[in-house]
Design an enzyme around this catalytic site. Structure first.
Site, PDB file in Angstrom:
ATOM      1  N   GLU A 250      34.311  40.286  54.274  1.00  0.00           N
ATOM      2  CA  GLU A 250      33.785  39.145  55.035  1.00  0.00           C
ATOM      3  C   GLU A 250      34.918  38.546  55.837  1.00  0.00           C
ATOM      4  OE1 GLU A 250      32.438  36.346  52.140  1.00  0.00           O
ATOM      5  OE2 GLU A 250      30.730  37.545  51.507  1.00  0.00           O
ATOM      6  N   LYS A 252      37.443  35.830  56.805  1.00  0.00           N
ATOM      7  CA  LYS A 252      38.002  34.674  56.092  1.00  0.00           C
ATOM      8  C   LYS A 252      38.250  33.570  57.119  1.00  0.00           C
ATOM      9  CE  LYS A 252      41.539  33.256  52.777  1.00  0.00           C
ATOM     10  NZ  LYS A 252      41.708  31.920  53.314  1.00  0.00           N
ATOM     11  N   ARG A 257      36.366  24.565  52.411  1.00  0.00           N
ATOM     12  CA  ARG A 257      35.319  25.083  51.531  1.00  0.00           C
ATOM     13  C   ARG A 257      34.403  23.933  51.123  1.00  0.00           C
ATOM     14  NH1 ARG A 257      36.735  29.270  46.812  1.00  0.00           N
ATOM     15  NH2 ARG A 257      34.653  29.728  46.048  1.00  0.00           N
ATOM     16  N   ARG A 272      36.729  21.921  47.679  1.00  0.00           N
ATOM     17  CA  ARG A 272      37.276  22.929  46.773  1.00  0.00           C
ATOM     18  C   ARG A 272      37.859  22.280  45.521  1.00  0.00           C
ATOM     19  NH1 ARG A 272      41.515  27.616  48.051  1.00  0.00           N
ATOM     20  NH2 ARG A 272      42.828  27.313  46.269  1.00  0.00           N
ATOM     21  N   GLU A 302      31.997  27.707  54.332  1.00  0.00           N
ATOM     22  CA  GLU A 302      33.228  27.238  54.937  1.00  0.00           C
ATOM     23  C   GLU A 302      32.815  26.436  56.168  1.00  0.00           C
ATOM     24  OE1 GLU A 302      36.015  27.864  53.351  1.00  0.00           O
ATOM     25  OE2 GLU A 302      37.649  27.721  54.786  1.00  0.00           O
ATOM     26  N   PHE A 342      28.609  31.636  52.543  1.00  0.00           N
ATOM     27  CA  PHE A 342      29.046  32.912  51.979  1.00  0.00           C
ATOM     28  C   PHE A 342      28.576  33.164  50.542  1.00  0.00           C
ATOM     29  CE2 PHE A 342      32.777  30.095  51.359  1.00  0.00           C
ATOM     30  CZ  PHE A 342      33.015  30.253  50.001  1.00  0.00           C
ATOM     31  N   ARG A 417      40.438  32.973  39.026  1.00  0.00           N
ATOM     32  CA  ARG A 417      41.004  33.811  40.080  1.00  0.00           C
ATOM     33  C   ARG A 417      41.159  35.191  39.468  1.00  0.00           C
ATOM     34  NH1 ARG A 417      44.003  32.011  44.268  1.00  0.00           N
ATOM     35  NH2 ARG A 417      44.594  30.069  43.250  1.00  0.00           N
ATOM     36  N   LYS A 423      41.999  38.446  48.987  1.00  0.00           N
ATOM     37  CA  LYS A 423      42.155  37.967  50.362  1.00  0.00           C
ATOM     38  C   LYS A 423      43.259  38.763  51.052  1.00  0.00           C
ATOM     39  CE  LYS A 423      44.724  34.067  48.495  1.00  0.00           C
ATOM     40  NZ  LYS A 423      44.798  32.663  48.207  1.00  0.00           N
TER      41      LYS A 423
HETATM   42  P1  AMP Z   1      43.186  30.401  50.044  1.00  0.00           P
HETATM   43  O1  AMP Z   1      42.968  28.944  50.324  1.00  0.00           O
HETATM   44  O2  AMP Z   1      44.181  31.033  50.964  1.00  0.00           O
HETATM   45  O3  AMP Z   1      43.456  30.677  48.584  1.00  0.00           O
HETATM   46  O4  AMP Z   1      41.808  31.172  50.371  1.00  0.00           O
HETATM   47  C1  AMP Z   1      40.615  30.913  49.705  1.00  0.00           C
HETATM   48  C2  AMP Z   1      39.722  30.062  50.570  1.00  0.00           C
HETATM   49  O5  AMP Z   1      39.253  30.780  51.710  1.00  0.00           O
HETATM   50  C3  AMP Z   1      38.446  29.617  49.903  1.00  0.00           C
HETATM   51  O6  AMP Z   1      38.634  28.514  49.060  1.00  0.00           O
HETATM   52  C4  AMP Z   1      37.542  29.294  51.077  1.00  0.00           C
HETATM   53  O7  AMP Z   1      37.757  27.949  51.467  1.00  0.00           O
HETATM   54  C5  AMP Z   1      38.078  30.151  52.204  1.00  0.00           C
HETATM   55  N1  AMP Z   1      37.160  31.179  52.731  1.00  0.00           N
HETATM   56  C6  AMP Z   1      37.052  31.498  54.026  1.00  0.00           C
HETATM   57  N2  AMP Z   1      36.191  32.493  54.204  1.00  0.00           N
HETATM   58  C7  AMP Z   1      35.714  32.839  52.985  1.00  0.00           C
HETATM   59  C8  AMP Z   1      34.800  33.824  52.514  1.00  0.00           C
HETATM   60  N3  AMP Z   1      34.209  34.686  53.349  1.00  0.00           N
HETATM   61  N4  AMP Z   1      34.580  33.877  51.181  1.00  0.00           N
HETATM   62  C9  AMP Z   1      35.175  33.041  50.325  1.00  0.00           C
HETATM   63  N5  AMP Z   1      36.069  32.094  50.716  1.00  0.00           N
HETATM   64  C10 AMP Z   1      36.343  31.991  52.032  1.00  0.00           C
END
Ligand code: AMP
Length: 589
Positions: A250, A252, A257, A272, A302, A342, A417, A423
């Site tokens: 998907e 990102k 969130r 979040r 998001e 999502f 996690r 990611k």
């Molecule tokens: P990070 O903040 O770098 O740990 O990345 C995780 C965050 O990416 C999640 O908490 C979401 O806010 C965001 N996010 C963006 N696109 C997506 C997606 N397709 N699926 C899940 N989370 C996503």
């Protein structure tokens, strides 16, 4: 229940940092707690009155507390302030002052946990013109009847300075031991906590209904579910290694969130970190029920700022204009967004958490009527590196950060996690591999252009085991003049007289802050360091990890709490993954 039982436990807990000792004090405390008080005790030991998502804050200022102490002790405010300056803790200062008073008082009435809790709750709910006077009245009435030790802890709760270092896991360990006889049962409590985010409710359930009741714990609409998180990977190959032959990819998106709870026309939004953010997004509240074909549902999305004319995604910072209390309607038109769904966690009166990703995505597609405002996050299934790379390229061209890669048959693991979601970000091709989200713990005053502002910030990672913030670097680059002004404004409200005990640093900053603000940092390298404290003693004796050439990216991560910052373990993972650490070296650590 006598409040003295609680305050004596507080005092013992304050004296130890050992988790096992904390747990056994808690077990004893819980065993002495009547069933109808258990949830109050669970909130109070964390310095709270209700679960975080209810947003109930005591918000009592030091000045007011000093006036209340003065009123109930008859000692002038100036003297109390002096005692406070000398000791650095208003709770202790009050206890000292009130000790003098007790010697001359004939009788001190017992006070109960229920009374303290109810009074604190009333204080938290007070609003309006006369609220300061009322708050003072309530506080001094408690202090009048409390002994010095009780007063000290009442004040710490009121001021938000009760920091016993009790992690949620420790509370759950203690609940499991006290009410089921075995720590192994914590996992059942954890499941309940993950779907309710309310430890008080979990405690009440285990006391009243035992393990069976806990296992029968249901998702409740408007109680946030703790979000599932993703692990980082550095390459397409690594993703394939972890997820197998076929999985979903998907976009990102770089926004906020949002967990969306809908029941008929009632909509509540959680961030979040499970803060209630409904007020920032009146446009979501108004429009989402019209686009979702279900009366009771919990969705994840998001929210992303967009260019209204082109529909293009805008960077995350644009969204932060929404974080305001007043004139939100103006911000809604000035900074338009789209909501990109999502996941679906609850639908048709049943939990979807155990359903596979594929099934959940199917439901989501079935119930969503897309338009310009509400969209499904673009997704595809991928089977090899080329397909992933292709989709990654598309996502970056569309203004996204990279990809989220998800197993097709995986459930939704609330609050964890794991390897089911990965990611893959564009920055992973950088020297270090990823940006870090770090907590601002201190600062050094600036010179020249930066006079009157903070020129350099001292940053920390988050040590999950110890619940502490060890220093990782100083940063003085990447700041525009605007950034410096904005950071000064935010940070000057967080200055503390003494270094917070959760901050671990050998540096002597000019000012110390409450560890709250999280900012994003890139760096060229992670090195072993004799000065900094991240992962101290973990990789080498008497050495921690530090960032070389750190730079502020311009992003203040207002949506993250300090406990959501990059953890010591994440820094260790990045350190081990650095190109410069050769295979041999990496094995050495
Ligand atoms: P990070 O903040 O770098 O740990 O990345 C995780 C965050 O990416 C999640 O908490 C979401 O806010 C965001 N996010 C963006 N696109 C997506 C997606 N397709 N699926 C899940 N989370 C996503």
């Amino acid at each position: 229940m006598q409040f003295s039982i609680l305050s004596e436990s507080f005092e013992r807990m304050e004296k130890t940092t050992k988790r096992l000792e904390l747990t056994s004090i808690l077990v004893e405390l819980f065993k002495n707690t009547p069933p109808d008080v258990i949830s109050k005790i669970v909130y109070l030991i964390q310095g709270k009155l209700r679960p975080d998502f209810e947003g109930i804050e005591l918000g009592v200022a030091e000045k007011l507390a000093i006036r209340a102490i003065s009123k109930s002790s008859g000692i002038p405010s100036k003297k109390i302030e002096q005692e406070y300056q000398d000791g650095g803790d208003l709770g202790h200062a009050a206890s000292k002052i009130l000790e003098q008073k007790t010697q001359t008082t004939f009788l001190v009435e017992d006070i109960t946990v229920e009374r303290v809790y109810e009074t604190l709750y009333k204080i938290a709910k007070l609003e309006g013109a006369r609220s300061q006077d009322m708050k003072m009245k309530y506080i001094s009435s408690l202090l009048n009847d409390a002994n010095p030790q009780e007063s000290s802890f009442i004040l710490k709760i009121l001021l938000g300075t009760l920091r016993l270092g009790i992690a949620e896991n420790t509370v759950m360990d203690a609940l499991a031991i006290a009410f089921t006889g075995s720590k192994d049962n914590r996992k059942f409590l954890e499941n309940a906590y993950n779907v309710s985010s309310d430890l008080g409710k979990v405690a009440e359930t285990i006391v009243a209904k035992g393990i069976e009741g806990i296992n029968d714990f249901h998702i409740t609409l408007f109680n946030p579910i703790r979000p599932m998180l993703a692990e980082r990977v550095k390459s397409e190959a690594e993703a394939i290694e972890k997820l197998g032959d076929k999985f979903s990819a998907e976009y990102k998106l770089d926004g906020e969130r949002v967990q969306i709870h809908i029941k008929d026309d009632a909509v509540v939004l959680f961030s979040r970190s499970l803060e209630n953010i409904t007020n920032y997004y009146p446009d979501i509240v108004e429009n989402i029920p019209k686009r979702i074909n279900s009366k009771q549902v919990i969705l994840e999305a998001e929210a992303v700022a967009i260019n209204e004319n082109t529909g293009e995604f805008l960077p995350f910072q644009e969204l932060m204009h929404r974080r305001r209390k007043y004139k939100i309607e103006k911000a809604v038109t000035q900074y338009p967004i789209s909501v990109n769904l999502f996941d679906v966690l609850y639908y048709d009166d049943t939990s979807c958490l155990e359903n596979s990703y594929e099934k959940r995505r199917g439901i989501l597609e079935k119930i969503t009527q897309e338009d310009e405002f509400v969209k499904l996050i673009p997704m595809t299934t991928v089977q090899n590196e080329i397909e992933i790379e292709d989709f990654l390229e598309n996502s970056i061209n569309a203004g996204c950060e990279g990809l989220m890669l998800k197993t097709l048959d995986g459930p939704y693991r609330a609050g964890s996690r794991g390897n089911l979601w990965l990611k893959l970000k564009r920055e992973y091709r950088n020297e270090l591999g990823d940006s870090l989200d770090l907590v601002v713990i201190g600062a050094f005053f600036g010179k020249g252009r930066r006079t009157g502002r903070y020129g350099t910030l001292l940053l920390a990672s988050y040590n999950e085991d110890m619940d502490e913030f060890p220093s990782i670097c100083k940063v003085g680059t990447g700041f525009t003049d605007e950034d410096l002004d904005q950071l000064y404004q935010i940070l000057s409200n967080k200055v503390t007289i003494k270094k917070n005990p959760r901050i671990i640093s050998e540096m002597e900053a000019d000012v110390w802050f409450e560890p709250e603000l999280v900012i994003e940092i890139v760096a060229s390298e992670i090195t072993l360091s004799p000065i900094h404290k991240t992962a101290f003693n973990e990789l080498r004796k008497n050495a921690g990890l530090a960032l070389r050439f750190p730079k502020f990216t311009g992003k203040i991560r207002a949506e993250k709490s300090a406990e959501n910052a990059s953890t010591d373990q994440e820094v260790i993972t990045l350190f081990r993954g650095q190109k410069k650490v050769t295979q041999n070296e990496a094995e050495q650590y």
